[in-house]
Scaffold this motif. Structure first.
Motif, PDB file in Angstrom:
ATOM      1  N   TYR A 147       0.769  -1.279   0.262  1.00 42.64           N
ATOM      2  CA  TYR A 147       0.079   0.110   0.016  1.00 42.64           C
ATOM      3  C   TYR A 147       0.860   1.216   0.195  1.00 42.64           C
ATOM      4  O   TYR A 147       0.265   2.564  -0.242  1.00 42.64           O
ATOM      5  N   LYS A 148       2.174   1.193   0.079  1.00 44.05           N
ATOM      6  CA  LYS A 148       3.041   2.586   0.355  1.00 44.05           C
ATOM      7  C   LYS A 148       2.979   3.398  -0.797  1.00 44.05           C
ATOM      8  O   LYS A 148       3.317   4.612  -0.599  1.00 44.05           O
ATOM      9  N   ASP A 149       2.526   2.831  -2.031  1.00 37.76           N
ATOM     10  CA  ASP A 149       2.524   3.907  -3.078  1.00 37.76           C
ATOM     11  C   ASP A 149       1.152   4.384  -3.542  1.00 37.76           C
ATOM     12  O   ASP A 149       1.028   5.134  -4.248  1.00 37.76           O
ATOM     13  N   ILE A 150       0.185   4.161  -2.469  1.00 39.98           N
ATOM     14  CA  ILE A 150      -1.003   4.547  -2.845  1.00 39.98           C
ATOM     15  C   ILE A 150      -1.095   6.073  -2.418  1.00 39.98           C
ATOM     16  O   ILE A 150      -0.486   6.573  -1.506  1.00 39.98           O
ATOM     17  N   GLN A 151      -1.477   6.933  -3.425  1.00 38.60           N
ATOM     18  CA  GLN A 151      -1.503   8.602  -3.268  1.00 38.60           C
ATOM     19  C   GLN A 151      -2.406   8.787  -1.898  1.00 38.60           C
ATOM     20  O   GLN A 151      -3.385   8.240  -1.930  1.00 38.60           O
ATOM     21  N   PHE A 152      -2.096   9.715  -1.036  1.00 40.62           N
ATOM     22  CA  PHE A 152      -2.971  10.279   0.121  1.00 40.62           C
ATOM     23  C   PHE A 152      -3.071  11.640   0.162  1.00 40.62           C
ATOM     24  O   PHE A 152      -2.384  12.440  -0.014  1.00 40.62           O
ATOM     25  N   MET A 153      -4.484  12.059   0.255  1.00 44.02           N
ATOM     26  CA  MET A 153      -4.754  13.622   0.399  1.00 44.02           C
ATOM     27  C   MET A 153      -5.771  13.483   1.686  1.00 44.02           C
ATOM     28  O   MET A 153      -6.448  12.966   1.869  1.00 44.02           O
ATOM     29  N   LEU A 154      -5.315  14.560   2.294  1.00 42.21           N
ATOM     30  CA  LEU A 154      -5.910  15.054   3.414  1.00 42.21           C
ATOM     31  C   LEU A 154      -6.888  16.080   3.497  1.00 42.21           C
ATOM     32  O   LEU A 154      -6.796  17.011   2.532  1.00 42.21           O
ATOM     33  N   VAL A 155      -8.259  15.751   3.952  1.00 39.64           N
ATOM     34  CA  VAL A 155      -9.373  16.706   4.039  1.00 39.64           C
ATOM     35  C   VAL A 155      -9.711  17.118   5.304  1.00 39.64           C
ATOM     36  O   VAL A 155     -10.213  16.280   5.961  1.00 39.64           O
ATOM     37  N   SER A 156      -9.450  18.430   5.825  1.00 41.04           N
ATOM     38  CA  SER A 156      -9.434  18.665   7.073  1.00 41.04           C
ATOM     39  C   SER A 156      -9.859  20.071   7.337  1.00 41.04           C
ATOM     40  O   SER A 156      -9.539  20.982   6.348  1.00 41.04           O
ATOM     41  N   SER A 157     -10.455  20.471   8.345  1.00 40.14           N
ATOM     42  CA  SER A 157     -10.769  21.844   8.648  1.00 40.14           C
ATOM     43  C   SER A 157      -9.796  22.439   9.455  1.00 40.14           C
ATOM     44  O   SER A 157      -9.805  23.660   9.911  1.00 40.14           O
ATOM     45  N   GLU A 158      -8.761  21.646   9.973  1.00 33.95           N
ATOM     46  CA  GLU A 158      -7.560  22.083  10.945  1.00 33.95           C
ATOM     47  C   GLU A 158      -6.739  23.025  10.029  1.00 33.95           C
ATOM     48  O   GLU A 158      -6.505  22.819   8.716  1.00 33.95           O
ATOM     49  N   CYS A 159      -6.532  23.959  10.562  1.00 37.17           N
ATOM     50  CA  CYS A 159      -5.621  25.204   9.854  1.00 37.17           C
ATOM     51  C   CYS A 159      -4.402  25.528  10.514  1.00 37.17           C
ATOM     52  O   CYS A 159      -3.626  26.396   9.915  1.00 37.17           O
ATOM     53  N   ARG A 160      -4.016  24.920  11.608  1.00 38.68           N
ATOM     54  CA  ARG A 160      -2.915  25.295  12.349  1.00 38.68           C
ATOM     55  C   ARG A 160      -1.646  24.657  11.850  1.00 38.68           C
ATOM     56  O   ARG A 160      -1.598  23.463  11.453  1.00 38.68           O
ATOM     57  N   ARG A 161      -0.809  25.340  11.336  1.00 41.11           N
ATOM     58  CA  ARG A 161       0.314  24.661  10.532  1.00 41.11           C
ATOM     59  C   ARG A 161       1.296  23.949  11.447  1.00 41.11           C
ATOM     60  O   ARG A 161       1.608  22.871  10.768  1.00 41.11           O
ATOM     61  N   GLU A 162       1.485  24.094  12.435  1.00 40.61           N
ATOM     62  CA  GLU A 162       1.969  22.866  13.200  1.00 40.61           C
ATOM     63  C   GLU A 162       1.255  21.445  13.325  1.00 40.61           C
ATOM     64  O   GLU A 162       2.058  20.545  13.422  1.00 40.61           O
ATOM     65  N   GLN A 163       0.115  21.597  13.346  1.00 38.22           N
ATOM     66  CA  GLN A 163      -0.839  20.279  13.239  1.00 38.22           C
ATOM     67  C   GLN A 163      -0.534  19.712  12.069  1.00 38.22           C
ATOM     68  O   GLN A 163      -0.928  18.537  11.877  1.00 38.22           O
ATOM     69  N   LEU A 164      -0.492  20.529  11.044  1.00 36.92           N
ATOM     70  CA  LEU A 164      -0.366  19.983   9.537  1.00 36.92           C
ATOM     71  C   LEU A 164       0.882  19.569   9.133  1.00 36.92           C
ATOM     72  O   LEU A 164       1.244  18.934   8.024  1.00 36.92           O
ATOM     73  N   GLU A 165       1.914  20.057   9.968  1.00 39.06           N
ATOM     74  CA  GLU A 165       3.601  19.841   9.479  1.00 39.06           C
ATOM     75  C   GLU A 165       3.840  18.361   9.332  1.00 39.06           C
ATOM     76  O   GLU A 165       4.374  17.943   8.168  1.00 39.06           O
ATOM     77  N   ILE A 166       3.210  17.439  10.023  1.00 32.01           N
ATOM     78  CA  ILE A 166       3.633  15.922   9.835  1.00 32.01           C
ATOM     79  C   ILE A 166       3.189  15.417   8.682  1.00 32.01           C
ATOM     80  O   ILE A 166       3.709  14.524   7.969  1.00 32.01           O
ATOM     81  N   PHE A 167       1.922  16.146   8.158  1.00 34.43           N
ATOM     82  CA  PHE A 167       1.413  15.782   6.817  1.00 34.43           C
ATOM     83  C   PHE A 167       2.349  16.238   5.623  1.00 34.43           C
ATOM     84  O   PHE A 167       2.562  15.405   4.605  1.00 34.43           O
ATOM     85  N   ARG A 168       2.676  17.264   5.658  1.00 34.29           N
ATOM     86  CA  ARG A 168       3.630  18.021   4.764  1.00 34.29           C
ATOM     87  C   ARG A 168       4.811  17.115   4.544  1.00 34.29           C
ATOM     88  O   ARG A 168       5.321  17.101   3.552  1.00 34.29           O
ATOM     89  N   GLN A 169       5.521  16.769   5.723  1.00 34.16           N
ATOM     90  CA  GLN A 169       6.633  16.025   5.561  1.00 34.16           C
ATOM     91  C   GLN A 169       6.351  14.508   5.165  1.00 34.16           C
ATOM     92  O   GLN A 169       7.584  13.957   4.954  1.00 34.16           O
ATOM     93  N   SER A 170       5.354  13.987   5.438  1.00 34.18           N
ATOM     94  CA  SER A 170       5.145  12.535   4.988  1.00 34.18           C
ATOM     95  C   SER A 170       4.734  12.285   3.715  1.00 34.18           C
ATOM     96  O   SER A 170       4.683  11.228   3.293  1.00 34.18           O
ATOM     97  N   GLY A 171       4.701  13.242   2.838  1.00 31.10           N
ATOM     98  CA  GLY A 171       4.457  13.092   1.329  1.00 31.10           C
ATOM     99  C   GLY A 171       3.184  12.924   0.895  1.00 31.10           C
ATOM    100  O   GLY A 171       2.780  12.268  -0.332  1.00 31.10           O
ATOM    101  N   VAL A 172       2.198  13.631   1.498  1.00 28.30           N
ATOM    102  CA  VAL A 172       0.804  13.621   0.910  1.00 28.30           C
ATOM    103  C   VAL A 172       0.669  14.488  -0.241  1.00 28.30           C
ATOM    104  O   VAL A 172       1.603  15.326  -0.371  1.00 28.30           O
ATOM    105  N   VAL A 173      -0.148  14.031  -1.255  1.00 25.34           N
ATOM    106  CA  VAL A 173      -0.197  14.623  -2.343  1.00 25.34           C
ATOM    107  C   VAL A 173      -0.891  16.084  -2.306  1.00 25.34           C
ATOM    108  O   VAL A 173      -0.653  16.875  -3.240  1.00 25.34           O
ATOM    109  N   ALA A 174      -1.726  16.336  -1.289  1.00 26.01           N
ATOM    110  CA  ALA A 174      -2.288  17.420  -0.977  1.00 26.01           C
ATOM    111  C   ALA A 174      -3.150  17.639   0.395  1.00 26.01           C
ATOM    112  O   ALA A 174      -3.197  16.521   0.838  1.00 26.01           O
ATOM    113  N   ILE A 175      -3.411  18.725   0.917  1.00 25.72           N
ATOM    114  CA  ILE A 175      -4.005  18.995   1.950  1.00 25.72           C
ATOM    115  C   ILE A 175      -5.038  20.064   1.822  1.00 25.72           C
ATOM    116  O   ILE A 175      -4.822  21.151   1.346  1.00 25.72           O
TER     117      ILE A 175
END
Length: 265
Positions: A81-109
């Motif tokens: 499953y490691k090559d499945i592309q991943f997109m986060l859909v969230s109302s979270e807007c705090r940059r520090e909470q989203l940083e882990i997803f930016r670093q993990s290679g998600v295709v979009a937030i």
């Protein structure tokens, strides 16, 4: 060259709210997506993935049976499953909470609510990551281009490798931080450096300064991939000699444009 259309994508929506699932499904259908599965929790999502592996997962952040961080870790540590592309859909807007997803290679937030432009960019990025469209260079055979990828996140390195690999680049060397990159550069020549900004030990700024002022490869093009929004930091790296800056998560189409400009100069 192989290139998909949106109608060929298979997407799994993982969202606890039935109303939100309906909204997302409707938006995807408006973009021409036909193959759409949906799950209300992580257990159901895992069952669906085991039966049919999607091209892209669009997931909320919180569920009764876990978090999206745990779900993403489950996918990235599973070889199937490691090559499945991943997109986060969230109302979270705090940059520090989203940083882990930016670093993990998600295709979009994507924010909640998202618009057609947000979704279109995310789908195009997914298509680009699944497609193969080699760079046509005047001065190089793209297969001979030697690239050093520097990032302390293995998942982020994998996304970068996949993106540039789809462009025909095959000679890719990895470094976990700037210190390892410096050691590699002492004994190897590269045509392009792609580096993260935030790294332990030696960060992207310090690595850039070393390359420009102390290395034997002072003229090598440097593309910095960063989630850093601090204008002062970005000004510093530009002044240090970075040739181009790209956000995390980045759009493969933009990366292709930047690489073409850097390698054709």
């Amino acid at each position: 060259m192989t290139h998909l259309s949106p109608s060929e994508l298979s997407i799994l929506i993982v969202e606890p709210s039935e109303t939100q699932r309906r909204i997302i499904i409707k938006r995807l259908q408006q973009e021409g997506i036909i193959s759409i599965q949906n799950a209300a929790d992580l257990a159901q999502a895992k069952e669906l993935i085991a039966r049919h592996k999607p091209d892209l997962i669009a997931s909320a952040m919180y569920f009764e049976d876990g978090t999206v961080t745990e779900f993403l870790s489950y996918l990235r540590t599973n070889s199937e499953y490691k090559d499945i592309q991943f997109m986060l859909v969230s109302s979270e807007c705090r940059r520090e909470q989203l940083e882990i997803f930016r670093q993990s290679g998600v295709v979009a937030i994507l924010p909640k609510p998202f618009n057609a432009e947000h979704l279109g960019k995310a789908l195009n990025a997914t298509i680009d990551l699944l497609s193969h469209d080699e760079l046509d260079l005047s001065h190089f055979d793209v297969h001979d281009v030697r690239v050093l990828v520097v990032d302390d996140s293995r998942m982020a390195r994998n996304v970068i490798k996949r993106t540039i690999g789809n462009l025909g680049i095959k000679q890719i060397t990895e470094a976990e931080d700037g210190a390892q990159a410096i050691e590699l550069m002492r004994n190897n020549m590269f045509d392009l450096i792609i580096t993260d900004y935030n790294m332990p030990s030696v960060d992207g700024l310090a690595l850039t300064q070393f390359i420009r002022n102390e290395s034997q490869q002072s003229h090598v093009p440097i593309l910095m991939v960063s989630s850093e929004a601090n204008d002062a930091h970005l000004s510093n790296v530009s002044q240090a000699g970075v040739n181009a800056l790209c956000d995390k998560p980045f759009e493969p189409k933009l990366v292709k444009q930047l690489l073409y400009q850097l390698l054709e100069e």
